[in-house]
Scaffold this motif. Structure first.
Motif, PDB file in Angstrom:
ATOM      1  N   CYS A  61       0.837  -1.207   0.000  1.00  0.00           N
ATOM      2  CA  CYS A  61       0.000   0.000   0.000  1.00  0.00           C
ATOM      3  C   CYS A  61       0.863   1.245   0.000  1.00  0.00           C
ATOM      4  CB  CYS A  61      -0.882   0.040   1.244  1.00  0.00           C
ATOM      5  SG  CYS A  61      -2.026  -1.319   1.392  1.00  0.00           S
ATOM      6  N   GLY A  62       0.626   2.129  -0.941  1.00  0.00           N
ATOM      7  CA  GLY A  62       1.343   3.393  -0.986  1.00  0.00           C
ATOM      8  C   GLY A  62       0.394   4.561  -0.840  1.00  0.00           C
ATOM      9  N   ALA A  63       0.741   5.477   0.075  1.00  0.00           N
ATOM     10  CA  ALA A  63      -0.056   6.690   0.252  1.00  0.00           C
ATOM     11  C   ALA A  63       0.839   7.771   0.840  1.00  0.00           C
ATOM     12  CB  ALA A  63      -1.252   6.433   1.169  1.00  0.00           C
ATOM     13  N   GLY A  64       0.500   8.994   0.518  1.00  0.00           N
ATOM     14  CA  GLY A  64       1.261  10.124   1.026  1.00  0.00           C
ATOM     15  C   GLY A  64       0.525  10.860   2.123  1.00  0.00           C
ATOM     16  N   MET A  65       1.211  11.852   2.657  1.00  0.00           N
ATOM     17  CA  MET A  65       0.703  12.664   3.745  1.00  0.00           C
ATOM     18  C   MET A  65       0.308  11.733   4.899  1.00  0.00           C
ATOM     19  SD  MET A  65      -1.053  15.469   1.234  1.00  0.00           S
ATOM     20  CE  MET A  65      -1.857  16.416   2.470  1.00  0.00           C
ATOM     21  N   ALA A  66      -0.774  11.974   5.578  1.00  0.00           N
ATOM     22  CA  ALA A  66      -1.167  11.088   6.670  1.00  0.00           C
ATOM     23  C   ALA A  66      -2.301  10.162   6.247  1.00  0.00           C
ATOM     24  CB  ALA A  66      -1.560  11.909   7.892  1.00  0.00           C
ATOM     25  N   ALA A  67      -2.498   9.989   4.951  1.00  0.00           N
ATOM     26  CA  ALA A  67      -3.540   9.103   4.436  1.00  0.00           C
ATOM     27  C   ALA A  67      -3.098   7.665   4.652  1.00  0.00           C
ATOM     28  CB  ALA A  67      -3.772   9.385   2.954  1.00  0.00           C
ATOM     29  N   HIS A  68      -3.665   7.032   5.636  1.00  0.00           N
ATOM     30  CA  HIS A  68      -3.135   5.759   6.131  1.00  0.00           C
ATOM     31  C   HIS A  68      -3.765   4.543   5.471  1.00  0.00           C
ATOM     32  CE1 HIS A  68      -0.994   3.072   8.444  1.00  0.00           C
ATOM     33  NE2 HIS A  68      -1.022   3.696   9.610  1.00  0.00           N
ATOM     34  N   LEU A  69      -3.563   4.403   4.178  1.00  0.00           N
ATOM     35  CA  LEU A  69      -4.112   3.282   3.434  1.00  0.00           C
ATOM     36  C   LEU A  69      -3.634   1.945   3.998  1.00  0.00           C
ATOM     37  CD1 LEU A  69      -5.761   2.236   1.029  1.00  0.00           C
ATOM     38  CD2 LEU A  69      -3.734   2.611  -0.406  1.00  0.00           C
ATOM     39  N   ALA A  70      -2.348   1.829   4.268  1.00  0.00           N
ATOM     40  CA  ALA A  70      -1.807   0.557   4.764  1.00  0.00           C
ATOM     41  C   ALA A  70      -2.439   0.171   6.094  1.00  0.00           C
ATOM     42  CB  ALA A  70      -0.288   0.642   4.896  1.00  0.00           C
ATOM     43  N   GLY A  71      -2.618   1.117   6.984  1.00  0.00           N
ATOM     44  CA  GLY A  71      -3.213   0.830   8.280  1.00  0.00           C
ATOM     45  C   GLY A  71      -4.656   0.380   8.167  1.00  0.00           C
ATOM     46  N   VAL A  72      -5.407   1.002   7.289  1.00  0.00           N
ATOM     47  CA  VAL A  72      -6.804   0.606   7.091  1.00  0.00           C
ATOM     48  C   VAL A  72      -6.866  -0.796   6.502  1.00  0.00           C
ATOM     49  CG1 VAL A  72      -8.936   1.134   5.834  1.00  0.00           C
ATOM     50  CG2 VAL A  72      -7.629   2.973   6.931  1.00  0.00           C
ATOM     51  N   VAL A  73      -6.010  -1.082   5.541  1.00  0.00           N
ATOM     52  CA  VAL A  73      -5.978  -2.426   4.960  1.00  0.00           C
ATOM     53  C   VAL A  73      -5.602  -3.444   6.037  1.00  0.00           C
ATOM     54  CG1 VAL A  73      -4.791  -3.928   3.306  1.00  0.00           C
ATOM     55  CG2 VAL A  73      -5.565  -1.658   2.601  1.00  0.00           C
ATOM     56  N   ALA A  74      -4.563  -3.162   6.820  1.00  0.00           N
ATOM     57  CA  ALA A  74      -4.134  -4.091   7.863  1.00  0.00           C
ATOM     58  C   ALA A  74      -5.231  -4.345   8.897  1.00  0.00           C
ATOM     59  CB  ALA A  74      -2.873  -3.558   8.542  1.00  0.00           C
ATOM     60  N   ALA A  75      -6.073  -3.355   9.123  1.00  0.00           N
ATOM     61  CA  ALA A  75      -7.171  -3.520  10.073  1.00  0.00           C
ATOM     62  C   ALA A  75      -8.232  -4.498   9.568  1.00  0.00           C
ATOM     63  CB  ALA A  75      -7.813  -2.167  10.366  1.00  0.00           C
ATOM     64  N   HIS A  76      -8.234  -4.758   8.248  1.00  0.00           N
ATOM     65  CA  HIS A  76      -9.273  -5.592   7.654  1.00  0.00           C
ATOM     66  C   HIS A  76      -8.760  -6.906   7.078  1.00  0.00           C
ATOM     67  CE1 HIS A  76     -12.548  -2.710   8.052  1.00  0.00           C
ATOM     68  NE2 HIS A  76     -11.656  -1.777   7.761  1.00  0.00           N
ATOM     69  N   THR A  77      -7.483  -7.240   7.282  1.00  0.00           N
ATOM     70  CA  THR A  77      -6.953  -8.504   6.774  1.00  0.00           C
ATOM     71  C   THR A  77      -5.844  -8.999   7.686  1.00  0.00           C
ATOM     72  OG1 THR A  77      -6.061  -9.670   4.839  1.00  0.00           O
ATOM     73  CG2 THR A  77      -5.213  -7.453   5.235  1.00  0.00           C
ATOM     74  N   THR A  78      -5.608 -10.304   7.650  1.00  0.00           N
ATOM     75  CA  THR A  78      -4.458 -10.877   8.354  1.00  0.00           C
ATOM     76  C   THR A  78      -3.328 -11.211   7.381  1.00  0.00           C
ATOM     77  OG1 THR A  78      -5.469 -13.077   8.244  1.00  0.00           O
ATOM     78  CG2 THR A  78      -5.823 -11.787  10.266  1.00  0.00           C
ATOM     79  N   LEU A  79      -3.474 -10.800   6.135  1.00  0.00           N
ATOM     80  CA  LEU A  79      -2.373 -10.943   5.188  1.00  0.00           C
ATOM     81  C   LEU A  79      -1.265  -9.958   5.544  1.00  0.00           C
ATOM     82  CD1 LEU A  79      -4.283 -11.093   1.775  1.00  0.00           C
ATOM     83  CD2 LEU A  79      -3.147 -12.987   2.959  1.00  0.00           C
ATOM     84  N   PRO A  80      -0.021 -10.248   5.149  1.00  0.00           N
ATOM     85  CA  PRO A  80       1.034  -9.255   5.340  1.00  0.00           C
ATOM     86  C   PRO A  80       0.736  -7.986   4.544  1.00  0.00           C
ATOM     87  CG  PRO A  80       1.972 -11.395   4.748  1.00  0.00           C
ATOM     88  CD  PRO A  80       0.478 -11.488   4.548  1.00  0.00           C
ATOM     89  N   VAL A  81       0.890  -6.848   5.199  1.00  0.00           N
ATOM     90  CA  VAL A  81       0.695  -5.545   4.564  1.00  0.00           C
ATOM     91  C   VAL A  81       2.006  -4.784   4.653  1.00  0.00           C
ATOM     92  CG1 VAL A  81      -0.562  -3.353   4.627  1.00  0.00           C
ATOM     93  CG2 VAL A  81      -1.762  -5.501   5.144  1.00  0.00           C
ATOM     94  N   ILE A  82       2.467  -4.306   3.519  1.00  0.00           N
ATOM     95  CA  ILE A  82       3.699  -3.526   3.460  1.00  0.00           C
ATOM     96  C   ILE A  82       3.312  -2.115   3.059  1.00  0.00           C
ATOM     97  CG2 ILE A  82       5.967  -3.254   2.419  1.00  0.00           C
ATOM     98  CD1 ILE A  82       4.222  -6.597   2.342  1.00  0.00           C
ATOM     99  N   GLY A  83       3.641  -1.162   3.911  1.00  0.00           N
ATOM    100  CA  GLY A  83       3.321   0.227   3.659  1.00  0.00           C
ATOM    101  C   GLY A  83       4.468   0.952   2.988  1.00  0.00           C
ATOM    102  N   VAL A  84       4.140   1.742   1.995  1.00  0.00           N
ATOM    103  CA  VAL A  84       5.112   2.575   1.298  1.00  0.00           C
ATOM    104  C   VAL A  84       4.704   4.030   1.522  1.00  0.00           C
ATOM    105  CG1 VAL A  84       6.211   3.143  -0.898  1.00  0.00           C
ATOM    106  CG2 VAL A  84       5.396   0.794  -0.481  1.00  0.00           C
ATOM    107  N   PRO A  85       5.384   4.717   2.446  1.00  0.00           N
ATOM    108  CA  PRO A  85       5.081   6.142   2.606  1.00  0.00           C
ATOM    109  C   PRO A  85       5.559   6.899   1.371  1.00  0.00           C
ATOM    110  CG  PRO A  85       6.825   5.438   4.117  1.00  0.00           C
ATOM    111  CD  PRO A  85       6.411   4.249   3.342  1.00  0.00           C
TER     112      PRO A  85
END
Length: 148
Positions: A61-85
């Motif tokens: 998941c890639g998102a800029g500023m404080a838009a926390h796409l990775a965190g929202v995705v991680a809250a809804h899955t147990t798959l590994p989530v890799i965040g790209v600021p």
């Protein structure tokens, strides 16, 4: 198995393209989608909730500023989530880095460098290589060649 590459805006495409290129290099199937944790939260939640059943092994998941796409995705899955600021905003990506790395206990997001989508893909390759000897061999060759 396939990998999802999500980004919060079409404007993020050039920063997230290296993830797709790296997955292609290793022969890993992937899907790229634009969805926003704030503008399309129901779509993000639906995608993340169904990602495992849809055959995904991990989500980048890639998102800029404080838009926390990775965190929202991680809250809804147990798959590994890799965040790209992604760069932009406060100190050219510092806000995105901090919002991505500061997750609550029990809901991890692996976080790479600002604009580090290629490394996010390599991290996924390393995860998948744990159970795939052929992929592990290709990863060894990649590292031996200088990991570029």
């Amino acid at each position: 198995m396939k990998v999802a590459i999500l980004m919060g805006s079409p404007n993020d495409e050039s920063k997230m393209a290296p993830a797709a290129e790296m997955l292609d290099r290793f022969g890993i199937s992937h899907v790229t989608e634009v969805m926003s944790a704030h503008r399309t939260p129901a779509a993000v939640a639906s995608f993340a909730t169904g990602a495992r059943d849809a055959g995904f092994a991990a989500v980048i998941c890639g998102a800029g500023m404080a838009a926390h796409l990775a965190g929202v995705v991680a809250a809804h899955t147990t798959l590994p989530v890799i965040g790209v600021p992604l760069s932009g905003g406060l100190a050219d990506g510092l806000d995105a880095l901090l919002s991505t790395v500061q997750m609550p206990k029990g809901i991890p997001v692996a976080t790479v460098a600002v604009n580090g989508s290629a490394n996010a893909a390599v991290l996924v390759v390393e995860m998948l290589a744990v159970t795939d000897p052929g992929l592990a061999d290709r990863l060894d060759e990649f590292r031996a060649a200088g990991a570029r």
